[in-house]
Scaffold this motif. Structure first.
Motif, PDB file in Angstrom:
ATOM      1  N   ILE A 114       0.729  -1.223   0.229  1.00 45.91           N
ATOM      2  CA  ILE A 114       0.002   0.049  -0.039  1.00 45.91           C
ATOM      3  C   ILE A 114       0.805   1.256  -0.101  1.00 45.91           C
ATOM      4  N   PRO A 115       0.658   2.261  -0.980  1.00 49.11           N
ATOM      5  CA  PRO A 115       1.364   3.476  -0.907  1.00 49.11           C
ATOM      6  C   PRO A 115       0.915   4.231   0.371  1.00 49.11           C
ATOM      7  N   ASP A 116       1.986   4.953   1.097  1.00 52.54           N
ATOM      8  CA  ASP A 116       1.829   5.483   2.333  1.00 52.54           C
ATOM      9  C   ASP A 116       0.828   6.594   2.139  1.00 52.54           C
ATOM     10  N   ALA A 117      -0.506   6.819   2.571  1.00 50.68           N
ATOM     11  CA  ALA A 117      -1.329   7.993   2.320  1.00 50.68           C
ATOM     12  C   ALA A 117      -1.140   8.977   3.493  1.00 50.68           C
ATOM     13  N   SER A 118      -0.122   8.757   4.596  1.00 55.38           N
ATOM     14  CA  SER A 118      -0.256   9.796   5.677  1.00 55.38           C
ATOM     15  C   SER A 118       0.930  10.737   5.571  1.00 55.38           C
ATOM     16  N   LEU A 119       1.654  10.516   4.083  1.00 56.37           N
ATOM     17  CA  LEU A 119       2.580  11.683   3.992  1.00 56.37           C
ATOM     18  C   LEU A 119       2.125  12.649   2.968  1.00 56.37           C
ATOM     19  N   GLY A 120       2.314  13.923   3.149  1.00 53.75           N
ATOM     20  CA  GLY A 120       1.645  14.878   2.253  1.00 53.75           C
ATOM     21  C   GLY A 120       2.592  15.510   1.324  1.00 53.75           C
ATOM     22  N   ALA A 121       1.992  15.967   0.006  1.00 58.36           N
ATOM     23  CA  ALA A 121       2.807  16.737  -0.759  1.00 58.36           C
ATOM     24  C   ALA A 121       1.830  17.592  -1.805  1.00 58.36           C
ATOM     25  N   GLU A 122       2.333  18.857  -1.606  1.00 63.82           N
ATOM     26  CA  GLU A 122       1.794  20.183  -2.127  1.00 63.82           C
ATOM     27  C   GLU A 122       1.998  20.091  -3.521  1.00 63.82           C
ATOM     28  N   LEU A 123       0.532  20.262  -4.231  1.00 66.34           N
ATOM     29  CA  LEU A 123       0.598  20.501  -5.792  1.00 66.34           C
ATOM     30  C   LEU A 123       0.569  22.048  -6.049  1.00 66.34           C
ATOM     31  N   LEU A 124       0.978  22.035  -7.354  1.00 67.05           N
ATOM     32  CA  LEU A 124       0.590  23.577  -7.615  1.00 67.05           C
ATOM     33  C   LEU A 124      -0.597  23.849  -8.251  1.00 67.05           C
ATOM     34  N   ALA A 125      -0.973  25.206  -8.382  1.00 68.89           N
ATOM     35  CA  ALA A 125      -2.455  25.611  -8.769  1.00 68.89           C
ATOM     36  C   ALA A 125      -2.534  25.415 -10.207  1.00 68.89           C
ATOM     37  N   VAL A 126      -3.869  25.291 -10.435  1.00 72.82           N
ATOM     38  CA  VAL A 126      -4.380  25.246 -11.793  1.00 72.82           C
ATOM     39  C   VAL A 126      -5.149  26.441 -12.239  1.00 72.82           C
ATOM     40  N   ARG A 127      -4.731  26.839 -13.541  1.00 73.95           N
ATOM     41  CA  ARG A 127      -5.207  28.325 -13.863  1.00 73.95           C
ATOM     42  C   ARG A 127      -6.054  28.061 -15.251  1.00 73.95           C
ATOM     43  N   PRO A 128      -7.394  28.433 -15.230  1.00 74.52           N
ATOM     44  CA  PRO A 128      -8.143  28.436 -16.676  1.00 74.52           C
ATOM     45  C   PRO A 128      -7.470  29.619 -17.455  1.00 74.52           C
ATOM     46  N   GLU A 129      -7.502  29.291 -19.016  1.00 75.86           N
ATOM     47  CA  GLU A 129      -7.150  30.317 -20.037  1.00 75.86           C
ATOM     48  C   GLU A 129      -8.633  30.937 -20.496  1.00 75.86           C
ATOM     49  N   THR A 130      -9.506  30.369 -20.689  1.00 75.33           N
ATOM     50  CA  THR A 130     -10.815  30.609 -21.553  1.00 75.33           C
ATOM     51  C   THR A 130     -11.833  30.454 -20.586  1.00 75.33           C
ATOM     52  N   TYR A 131     -13.022  31.116 -21.202  1.00 73.37           N
ATOM     53  CA  TYR A 131     -14.173  30.752 -20.503  1.00 73.37           C
ATOM     54  C   TYR A 131     -14.819  29.395 -20.245  1.00 73.37           C
ATOM     55  N   PRO A 132     -14.647  28.433 -21.251  1.00 74.00           N
ATOM     56  CA  PRO A 132     -14.912  26.859 -21.024  1.00 74.00           C
ATOM     57  C   PRO A 132     -14.005  26.419 -20.238  1.00 74.00           C
ATOM     58  N   ASP A 133     -12.557  26.717 -20.211  1.00 70.91           N
ATOM     59  CA  ASP A 133     -11.849  26.168 -19.352  1.00 70.91           C
ATOM     60  C   ASP A 133     -12.113  26.696 -17.968  1.00 70.91           C
ATOM     61  N   ALA A 134     -12.583  27.730 -17.659  1.00 70.98           N
ATOM     62  CA  ALA A 134     -12.917  28.336 -16.432  1.00 70.98           C
ATOM     63  C   ALA A 134     -14.294  27.408 -15.857  1.00 70.98           C
ATOM     64  N   MET A 135     -14.975  27.184 -16.676  1.00 69.06           N
ATOM     65  CA  MET A 135     -16.385  26.333 -16.292  1.00 69.06           C
ATOM     66  C   MET A 135     -15.947  24.923 -16.006  1.00 69.06           C
ATOM     67  N   LEU A 136     -14.835  24.364 -16.409  1.00 69.47           N
ATOM     68  CA  LEU A 136     -14.086  23.116 -16.102  1.00 69.47           C
ATOM     69  C   LEU A 136     -13.395  23.470 -14.641  1.00 69.47           C
ATOM     70  N   PHE A 137     -12.841  24.410 -14.598  1.00 67.83           N
ATOM     71  CA  PHE A 137     -12.384  24.834 -13.359  1.00 67.83           C
ATOM     72  C   PHE A 137     -13.314  24.636 -12.285  1.00 67.83           C
ATOM     73  N   LEU A 138     -14.365  25.501 -12.297  1.00 66.21           N
ATOM     74  CA  LEU A 138     -15.482  25.724 -11.362  1.00 66.21           C
ATOM     75  C   LEU A 138     -16.199  24.394 -10.903  1.00 66.21           C
ATOM     76  N   ASP A 139     -16.512  23.445 -12.065  1.00 65.22           N
ATOM     77  CA  ASP A 139     -16.768  22.210 -11.794  1.00 65.22           C
ATOM     78  C   ASP A 139     -16.147  21.404 -10.905  1.00 65.22           C
ATOM     79  N   GLY A 140     -14.813  21.321 -11.533  1.00 66.31           N
ATOM     80  CA  GLY A 140     -13.622  20.571 -10.621  1.00 66.31           C
ATOM     81  C   GLY A 140     -13.772  20.809  -9.166  1.00 66.31           C
TER      82      GLY A 140
END
Length: 475
Positions: free
Chosen positions: A426-452
């Motif tokens: 089993i991979p160890d789920a107790s250890l943390g790793a911070e991801l970078l942020a995602v940024r939308p470029e267009t309005y359709p991308d922004a809707m995917l961003f908000l839905d996510g």
């Protein structure tokens, strides 16, 4: 079991009328998956890390749930043809903890039935915790829980009646009511989805802030994106492409060199897309002659897992993405054998995509480690090789937790040491790793961003209510 029943009804001339009330126990089923005691079977389910391939289990879960639905719809009459059932959606999958490499069992039964649709609830967990197949009691201490929705159809694809479900005790009635409420919640979510309604005022303000922060409103940046001031979307996209090209060039350098694929700021949504193609074959068909939904789910999960892994690498983290939840997987139309399928997946939101739009503090009620989570949207596109027509058959929503690899001891079953796996595989789920942020470029991308964003936060809220070691507790 299903093939035997199908063969016995091959000459049947009548179709089920859907008027035979059944108790949940009539569809209760448990099957064993002896990954710990059967080395040959275990080899078919292990990943290169030595952990269990979750995509294989998702494929099995769909087949299992279909069999449970079949048991409920069957009227046991030799002159009646088997009910034709199709997977309408996988309502939800929740991971309680990583899957151990040991003897497992799948248990489930029908928990709700309407006029032409029914809901199957199933669990995966240690075989020792499995309930008897003659009872509808839920499994104790499951590793995974899931809810599937099936619809009965005729040869023309029109809905046909299914047998009513009659709970026999308070516990079964409570599960029936909960499943009915979940169906109503899904209908409400569809009516208020971003495909049908505009974003809420707070969401619109967030998107405005993000796009303006990227210079979207600066006319000097539209064109070649090289003007002074804010970098602009075009320049940001070009920078992302240049960074990816540089990372690829460095990765193909001399053996033994250090590969650095990390970015230094928010990653544009469209640069996270991963795709793969496959041609459907007769071996992937279901009992109705169409491509098996579990096969589609497995392939979509695998490409989504790849997208999450590559995103983590770009964030500067070598991690094992662990599935936290799958939300509202839809099967919009059947897939014929012989079609070319394109599976695409992209990271549409991460917990690090803070509402301030600049990587600042997250909302006050968020987990301190919410930045470890990412939401991946996958999609299946079907190409008819004869006509050239292209359509979307499925959408998938996955929430992943990023868990860094650690060198662990050997997995169960006597395999050699495998990085990123503990003594149970089993991979160890107790250890943390911070991801970078995602940024939308267009309005359709922004809707995917908000839905996510909505889906990731829903998974967070649900994860807090269940006994789950995959996710950290509230501070």
């Amino acid at each position: 079991m299903r093939r035997k029943l199908d063969n016995s009804r091959r000459d049947a001339t009548r179709f089920p009328e859907g008027n035979l009330p059944k108790a949940p126990s009539a569809s209760s089923l448990c099957i064993e998956l002896p990954l710990g005691s059967d080395p040959e079977l275990r080899d078919q389910y292990l990943s290169w890390r030595g952990s269990v391939r979750l995509g294989r289990l998702l494929e099995d879960a769909d087949a299992f749930a279909g069999t449970v639905a079949f048991l409920h719809c069957d009227d046991a009459l030799s002159h009646t043809a088997p009910q034709r059932l199709v997977t309408a959606s996988i309502d939800r999958i929740d991971m309680r903890r990583p899957v151990p490499v040991e003897d497992l069992a799948m248990c489930g039964n029908v928990t709700w039935a309407g006029r032409s649709s029914l809901r199957v609830s199933m669990s995966l967990g240690p075989r020792s915790k499995a309930a008897s197949s003659s009872t509808s009691r839920p499994m104790e201490d499951p590793v995974l829980t899931a809810s599937f929705v099936f619809v009965a159809v005729d040869e023309q694809g029109k809905a046909t009646p299914v047998n009513p479900l009659t709970p026999t005790n308070d516990a079964e009635q409570a599960r029936f009511d909960a499943a009915a409420a979940a169906a109503q919640t899904r209908r409400s979510e569809r009516s208020s989805s971003l495909e049908r309604t505009a974003p809420r005022s707070d969401e619109a303000a967030l998107i405005h802030q993000l796009l303006m922060a990227d210079g979207w409103g600066d006319s000097r940046t539209h064109g070649d994106g090289g003007a002074a001031g804010s970098p602009g979307i075009a320049a940001a996209a070009a920078a992302a492409e240049a960074a990816a090209a540089a990372a690829a060039a460095k990765a193909s350098g001399p053996a033994g060199g250090e590969v650095e694929c990390s970015a230094t700021g928010p990653i544009q949504l469209r640069s996270t897309v991963v795709t793969t193609n496959t041609l459907t074959q007769p071996q992937e068909r279901n009992t109705a002659g169409k491509v098996f939904g579990g096969f589609l789910c497995r392939k979509a999960f695998e490409v989504a897992h790849s997208a999450a892994s590559l995103f983590a690498l770009r964030s500067g983290v070598d991690c094992v993405p662990l599935l936290v939840a799958a939300d509202n997987i839809t099967f919009d139309r059947p897939v014929e054998v012989g079609r070319l399928l394109t599976f695409s997946a992209s990271v549409v939101y991460t917990g690090a995509s803070a509402d301030s739009g600049d990587g600042g503090p997250q909302r006050a009620d968020a987990w301190p480690t919410e930045g470890q989570l990412c939401q991946v949207r996958a999609e299946t596109t079907v190409l008819d090789m004869s006509s050239g027509a292209r359509s979307t058959s499925n959408t998938f929503q996955f929430t992943f937790l990023c868990s860094p690899r650690q060198s662990r001891s050997a997995i169960a079953g006597g395999a050699s040491r495998v990085p990123g796996v503990d003594a149970s595989g089993i991979p160890d789920a107790s250890l943390g790793a911070e991801l970078l942020a995602v940024r939308p470029e267009t309005y359709p991308d922004a809707m995917l961003f908000l839905d996510g964003r909505r889906r990731l936060r829903a998974s967070v809220d649900i994860g807090r209510t269940i006994d789950s070691s995959l996710v950290p507790p509230r501070a």
